[in-house]
Design a protein around this motif. Structure first.
Motif, PDB file in Angstrom:
ATOM      1  N   GLY A   1       0.774  -1.235   0.000  1.00  0.00           N
ATOM      2  CA  GLY A   1       0.000   0.000   0.000  1.00  0.00           C
ATOM      3  C   GLY A   1       0.804   1.284   0.000  1.00  0.00           C
ATOM      4  N   GLU A   2       2.095   1.223  -0.255  1.00  0.00           N
ATOM      5  CA  GLU A   2       2.913   2.439  -0.232  1.00  0.00           C
ATOM      6  C   GLU A   2       2.871   3.230  -1.539  1.00  0.00           C
ATOM      7  N   CYS A   3       2.362   2.618  -2.586  1.00  0.00           N
ATOM      8  CA  CYS A   3       2.358   3.325  -3.867  1.00  0.00           C
ATOM      9  C   CYS A   3       1.197   4.300  -3.960  1.00  0.00           C
ATOM     10  N   GLN A   4       1.261   5.115  -4.992  1.00  0.00           N
ATOM     11  CA  GLN A   4       0.283   6.181  -5.154  1.00  0.00           C
ATOM     12  C   GLN A   4      -1.144   5.647  -5.359  1.00  0.00           C
TER      13      GLN A   4
ATOM     14  N   CYS B   1       5.545   0.673  -8.583  1.00  0.00           N
ATOM     15  CA  CYS B   1       5.549  -0.004  -7.294  1.00  0.00           C
ATOM     16  C   CYS B   1       6.582   0.674  -6.396  1.00  0.00           C
ATOM     17  N   GLU B   2       6.255   0.821  -5.131  1.00  0.00           N
ATOM     18  CA  GLU B   2       7.217   1.445  -4.222  1.00  0.00           C
ATOM     19  C   GLU B   2       7.544   0.558  -3.033  1.00  0.00           C
TER      20      GLU B   2
END
Ligand code: SF4
Ligand code: SF4
Ligand code: SF4
Lengths: 51, 456
Positions: A25-28, A46-47
């Motif tokens: 859930g860290e991506c935009q 993806c982050e």
């Protein structure tokens, strides 16, 4: 990428492995990127930290 | 499940659940009409018979062998085993916010879903106290998420520029102590985008969305100011200078096409000719009662236009003069994980919108729909039941999406559009789906064409 006479596969087809490690859930949030009227995720980055 | 189509001379096969994308020749393409899992090692005789007029037996057999190889590698007719991840698609922390810093606007765009900026609720600018509470709310509800996104939206956010600066300063002053990283973005019509603001915006905004529709006459028809005069001559130079000052990076010029400019590829190309290379031009979303609303009967024209644009883009890329068209950008290898793709847009779950009055809505498109209000920053309410409802508005919560080949790319469409046009958050709006699928077909075809060039 495989190269044969009748078929040429363009990518690694790794969607399934991505599921196992994914979902952090860290991506935009997708609607924030440009459109504000639609949801397109294919072009997002993806982050996830340890990929 | 597979999806196959021929476009621009390429036979393309997408294996939906593995994400595998292959280009196949005519014999393999024809065979696929008759195949499904489980595949047998040898091609069944009746299939060979059926195709014997078009292809030689040897050719069919060798094509079949290669398809069978793909099947064994799990990139053809791969299984849908994603239900096991359903538990990752439940309520999650709030990590993104659309902050309606100004419910007022200096333009009168005809298709504006905010009805000229005020969302039908009177013109109003957000005060700093409300902005501050919004930041606190986001931090408080973001759990362990580190990257928090906040988009300054409106109306026109630059009409309340001082408060934008105050809110950013406030968030920056407390992000470290909470172990958060704020990413700000802003969506602006450009009217007040003057040079004195560039330095701040370039320092603080990780992305900027600049609204302009394309050709001057197209833009001015739909985007006049309050006096009825077109905005193009004001905004174009602002945007050009601004983008230059950002080093041509981290921005989108973003336009809307309507029934009035079904030849919208011209608008995309015109924006590129004006010096922009990050471009998004999207179909108008509006009530079908309006003359400029897209209709079912316009689809063939829209599809043809997407194809024309895709081919032109390939031509330019090959010449080293490519640009990015938002909806044709796709990463076949390193894109988002499958969970992200299945989870949907996040509206009302990990994403919320906040109005100048401190009202909380599932997203900017729901703002003003009283029935969908989720809470308020001043009375401390936040409807978790509704949040849960939206958490389930994922691919597996939408019957048609679960069966759709585009699900991993589209992520289930826009809940707000679904509600407005199909009457139900969980029912995809067909017109939008058809256009989304066409864009995806074009985007994948571009990849095939570029891979073709690389191997030449
Ligand atoms: S950052 Fe990557 S792994 Fe995490 S949810 Fe987004 S796409 Fe998935
Ligand atoms: S919204 Fe439409 S195009 Fe998108 S996954 Fe659902 S059915 Fe497919
Ligand atoms: S409901 Fe539509 S407008 Fe709202 S966040 Fe989702 S995709 Fe975006």
């Amino acid at each position: 990428m495989t190269n044969s006479k009748h078929v040429k596969t363009l990518n690694n087809a790794n969607l399934k492995c991505s599921a196992a490690k994914g979902g952090c859930g860290e991506c935009q949030a997708s609607c924030q990127s440009a459109c504000k009227t639609s949801c397109t995720v294919a072009n997002q980055k993806c982050e996830h930290e340890e990929k | 499940m597979i999806h196959k189509y021929s476009l621009n001379g390429y036979n393309i096969v997408l294996d939906v659940h593995s994400g595998g994308v292959s280009v196949v020749d005519d014999a393999a393409y024809a065979l696929l009409d008759y195949l499904d899992a489980p595949m047998q090692e040898k091609c069944p005789e009746e299939i060979l018979d059926k195709l014997s007029e078009r292809f030689g037996r040897d050719e069919l057999e060798s094509a079949y062998a290669e398809l069978y190889g793909m099947y064994q590698d799990g990139i053809l007719f791969s299984e849908d085993d994603y239900e096991q991840f359903a538990d990752k698609m439940v309520s999650s922390p709030v990590k993104a916010m659309c902050l309606h810093i100004a419910h007022d606007c200096n333009l009168r765009c005809k298709y504006c879903f905010a009805s000229t900026g005020d969302f039908g609720h009177g013109r109003k600018l957000m005060d700093f106290e409300t902005g501050k509470r919004a930041i606190d709310f986001l931090i408080e509800h973001s759990g362990t998420r580190r990257n928090l996104e906040l988009d300054f939206f409106g109306g026109e956010p630059l009409m309340n520029y001082e408060v934008v600066k105050q809110v950013v300063a406030y968030a920056r002053s407390i992000e470290k102590q909470h172990n958060k990283n704020f990413r700000f973005t802003i969506t602006t019509n450009g009217v007040q985008l003057t040079e004195d603001k560039f330095e701040f915006l370039n320092k603080e905004m990780s992305n900027v969305v600049l609204s302009i529709d394309g050709r001057k006459e197209v833009n001015d028809r739909m985007r006049p100011n309050a006096g009825g005069k077109g905005s193009y001559d004001t905004i174009l130079p602002h945007f050009q200078k601004f983008v230059e000052s950002r080093g041509q990076d981290q921005y989108y010029v973003r336009g809307t096409f309507t029934r009035y400019n079904l030849d919208f590829a011209e608008d995309v190309l015109d924006l590129n000719a004006k010096g922009f290379d990050q471009i998004s031009v999207e179909p108008v979303v509006t009530d079908s009662k309006y003359d400029y609303a897209l209709r079912e009967e316009d689809l063939p024209k829209v599809f043809a236009e997407y194809e024309r644009l895709a081919k032109e883009l390939i031509r330019r890329k090959k010449e080293g003069k490519g640009f990015n068209f938002f909806h044709f950008m796709i990463d076949l290898d390193q894109g988002p994980c499958a969970i992200k793709r299945l989870r949907g847009c996040g509206c009302g779950n990990e994403y919320v919108a906040v109005t100048p009055d401190g009202d909380i809505y599932p997203c900017h498109q729901f703002v003003g729909m009283e029935d969908w209000k989720m809470g308020n920053l001043y009375d401390g309410t936040f409807d978790l039941k509704r949040k849960e409802y939206f958490a389930h508005a994922n691919i597996y919560g939408k019957e048609e999406c679960g069966k759709c080949w585009a699900k991993f790319y589209c992520s289930g469409g826009c809940n707000a559009n679904n509600l407005q046009y199909a009457g139900d958050v969980l029912k995809p709006y067909r017109l939008a789906c058809e256009m989304e699928k066409k864009r995806l077909e074009c985007a994948i075809m571009i990849k095939a064409a570029m891979a073709d060039t690389d191997s030449e």
